[in-house]
Design a protein around this motif. Structure first.
Motif, mmCIF file in Angstrom:
data_model
loop_
_atom_site.group_PDB
_atom_site.id
_atom_site.type_symbol
_atom_site.label_atom_id
_atom_site.label_comp_id
_atom_site.label_asym_id
_atom_site.label_seq_id
_atom_site.Cartn_x
_atom_site.Cartn_y
_atom_site.Cartn_z
ATOM 1 N N GLY A 1 -8.596 7.267 -6.009
ATOM 2 C CA GLY A 1 -8.180 7.113 -4.613
ATOM 3 C C GLY A 1 -7.272 8.221 -4.130
ATOM 4 N N ARG A 2 -6.927 9.160 -5.028
ATOM 5 C CA ARG A 2 -6.011 10.261 -4.684
ATOM 6 C C ARG A 2 -4.795 9.694 -3.944
ATOM 7 N N THR A 3 -4.140 8.740 -4.590
ATOM 8 C CA THR A 3 -3.024 8.018 -3.995
ATOM 9 C C THR A 3 -1.713 8.579 -4.531
ATOM 10 N N PRO A 4 -0.784 8.991 -3.675
ATOM 11 C CA PRO A 4 0.483 9.556 -4.158
ATOM 12 C C PRO A 4 1.208 8.655 -5.155
ATOM 13 N N SER A 5 1.200 7.345 -4.896
ATOM 14 C CA SER A 5 1.773 6.417 -5.870
ATOM 15 C C SER A 5 1.097 5.069 -5.701
ATOM 16 N N LEU A 6 1.025 4.340 -6.813
ATOM 17 C CA LEU A 6 0.347 3.047 -6.820
ATOM 18 C C LEU A 6 1.079 2.137 -7.804
ATOM 19 N N VAL A 7 1.340 0.909 -7.383
ATOM 20 C CA VAL A 7 1.982 -0.080 -8.235
ATOM 21 C C VAL A 7 1.078 -1.299 -8.303
ATOM 22 N N GLY A 8 0.901 -1.835 -9.493
ATOM 23 C CA GLY A 8 0.156 -3.075 -9.676
ATOM 24 C C GLY A 8 0.990 -4.068 -10.453
ATOM 25 N N ALA A 9 0.750 -5.346 -10.219
ATOM 26 C CA ALA A 9 1.464 -6.401 -10.936
ATOM 27 C C ALA A 9 0.582 -7.625 -11.017
ATOM 28 N N VAL A 10 0.849 -8.458 -12.023
ATOM 29 C CA VAL A 10 0.099 -9.695 -12.236
ATOM 30 C C VAL A 10 1.081 -10.842 -12.417
ATOM 31 N N MET A 11 0.825 -11.938 -11.726
ATOM 32 C CA MET A 11 1.562 -13.177 -11.890
ATOM 33 C C MET A 11 0.652 -14.188 -12.578
ATOM 34 N N ARG A 12 1.170 -14.862 -13.593
ATOM 35 C CA ARG A 12 0.404 -15.914 -14.239
ATOM 36 C C ARG A 12 1.298 -17.138 -14.420
#
Length: 469
Positions: free
Chosen positions: A40-51
């Motif tokens: 995606g040529r994204t300057p920054s990306l954050v991912g998270a998961v809740m369980r």
């Protein structure tokens, strides 16, 4: 503020602290996030998961101010704001200050949209225009639209209210004004006090607070960046103003999954998640509830919301079946990458580590006087079963697969109200004979008896006196 003050127990931020997921699952999540940031040529990306109520994984790629972003880095969340505004409206409904079927102008002096019901505004079926009049509201100062009348163009009503789903950003500006009218303060201050603080979402704010990402556009044919403006949108803020973090949105995802009595009871949150405009074919992949988006694919139903503002994109998806939510936030002018990545993060956890069911336990509040209503019943000759549920509720299910099942909520007058399916909103009445014994069940005039086409006068139209032959 210290980290322990910022985050409830069990909500760590550093990726190294997350030990609940298996190493293979964690690597799969990181690989998908990293691939998404590159492709995606994204300057920054954050991912998270809740369980099961808490964040169990988070990671960042790229850089914000020269550092790898994390679960505490703020991004603008765009239309995910709408779901939070919808929670405020549902609180007002639960307090008896409004009815979802009320026309808006019963509570708010509005130049447009007053004939639409509050439910129609929440579900984007008000018929109002998708965007404001004047210049692009997401990139221009809200001072250009100081009053509600200023947010509408020459043709604000594009469709008759209630006819079809037509996404409307001005419609949520009106809902924000409704919250302000009934609370006597700004919509954000009411949201902060009544929703964000009880849920521990202290990093969800009206304007950016460090550490936060800057919004960027990426040139389509060269790896160079252009900064995007981050303006205060004023009256349009309820449609997409807020900034938040992956950690806070995991908390919000847990709320959308289970409710929270301090904010909104589980039944009201469940009501928000139901499609408000019925899909027209059995293969539907997208729908909209009361401020909540729904999407379906790969045999999994997800709910939540996606959002974008100039230079930002985000998504929050929740799976009730899996007890999992996934968040993706990025600082790129793009609408499509984050929702796909978030859905794939959620699916990776669900498939790598299927949910372990909770232990079976008996009902704590079982009303044993209702046991006489349980067991087999017959609609004509079609077999059904009634089971006792929590809170004196009942569950009707067909035996053999075909038939209309539903859950029913107990009412104070001794009847039950259908909550889903064909019988949603319909009344279940227990009919007794002269001796007080249960004769039959009446669900919206449909009669259920203990025997197939039971003789004795309960079945409308009567039963042939010759009996079965």
């Amino acid at each position: 503020m210290t980290e322990s003050q910022e985050r409830p127990t069990g909500m760590p931020v550093n990726e190294a602290e997350f030990t609940d997921l298996l190493p293979a699952t964690r690597r799969a999540l990181l690989q998908r996030l990293a691939t998404g940031q590159v492709e995606g040529r994204t300057p920054s990306l954050v991912g998270a998961v809740m369980r099961d109520g808490r964040m169990v994984w988070a990671a960042g790629r790229g850089a914000v101010d020269g550092e790898v972003p994390g679960a505490d880095t703020q991004y603008r969340i765009g239309s995910i704001t709408k779901t939070m505004v919808a929670v405020m409206v549902m609180r007002l409904r639960d307090e008896g200050l409004l009815d979802l079927n009320d026309p808006l102008d019963r509570h708010l002096d509005t130049p447009e949209g007053g004939g639409a019901t509050i439910a129609q505004l929440l579900s984007h079926t008000s018929g109002l225009a998708a965007e404001t009049g004047g210049p692009w509201w997401e990139r221009t100062d809200g001072a250009l639209r100081p009053e509600l009348a200023d947010i509408f163009g020459e043709r604000p009503q594009r469709h008759a209210a209630g006819r079809l789903h037509h996404y409307s950003n001005p419609g949520f500006a009106l809902l924000g004004a409704l919250v302000e009218r009934l609370r006597g303060e700004s919509w954000y201050e009411a949201l902060r006090r009544e929703v964000l603080e009880p849920l521990g979402m202290r990093r969800t704010t009206l304007t950016a607070q460090a550490p936060h990402a800057e919004g960027w556009a990426v040139h389509p044919w060269a790896d160079v960046l252009l900064p995007e403006p981050a303006v205060d949108t004023g009256r349009m803020a309820p449609a997409g103003q807020l900034w938040s973090t992956a950690a806070d949105l995991c908390r919000f995802g847990a709320f959308l999954l289970n409710g929270d009595d301090r904010v909104l009871k589980a039944a009201s949150v469940e009501e928000m998640r139901r499609p408000e405009t019925a899909p027209q074919n059995p293969d539907w992949t997208g729908a909209y509830g009361l401020g909540v988006q729904l999407t379906r694919g790969d045999g999994r139903l997800l709910f939540g919301h996606v959002g974008s503002m100039p230079g930002f994109v985000g998504a929050l998806w929740v799976s009730q079946e899996d007890g999992v939510a996934a968040v993706v936030l990025g600082n790129l002018q793009s609408l499509f990458s984050a929702p796909v990545i978030a859905a794939e993060l959620l699916r990776a956890v669900a498939e790598h580590e299927p949910r372990i069911p909770e232990p079976w336990r008996p009902l704590e509040d079982a009303d044993t006087s209702l046991l006489e209503l349980t067991g087999p019943w017959y609609w004509g000759a079609a077999p059904f079963a009634v089971r006792l549920a929590a809170g004196r509720g009942l569950r009707l299910a067909p035996l053999g697969g075909a038939g209309r099942g539903a859950s029913f909520r107990a009412e104070e007058d001794g009847t039950w109200t259908g909550l889903d399916g064909y019988y949603a909103g319909e009344t279940l009445t227990v009919v007794r004979d002269a001796d007080g014994a249960v004769s039959h069940l009446d669900i919206g005039t449909f009669v259920f008896t203990r025997e197939p086409y039971e003789a004795g006068g309960a079945v409308p139209g009567g039963v042939d006196t010759g009996g079965w032959r």
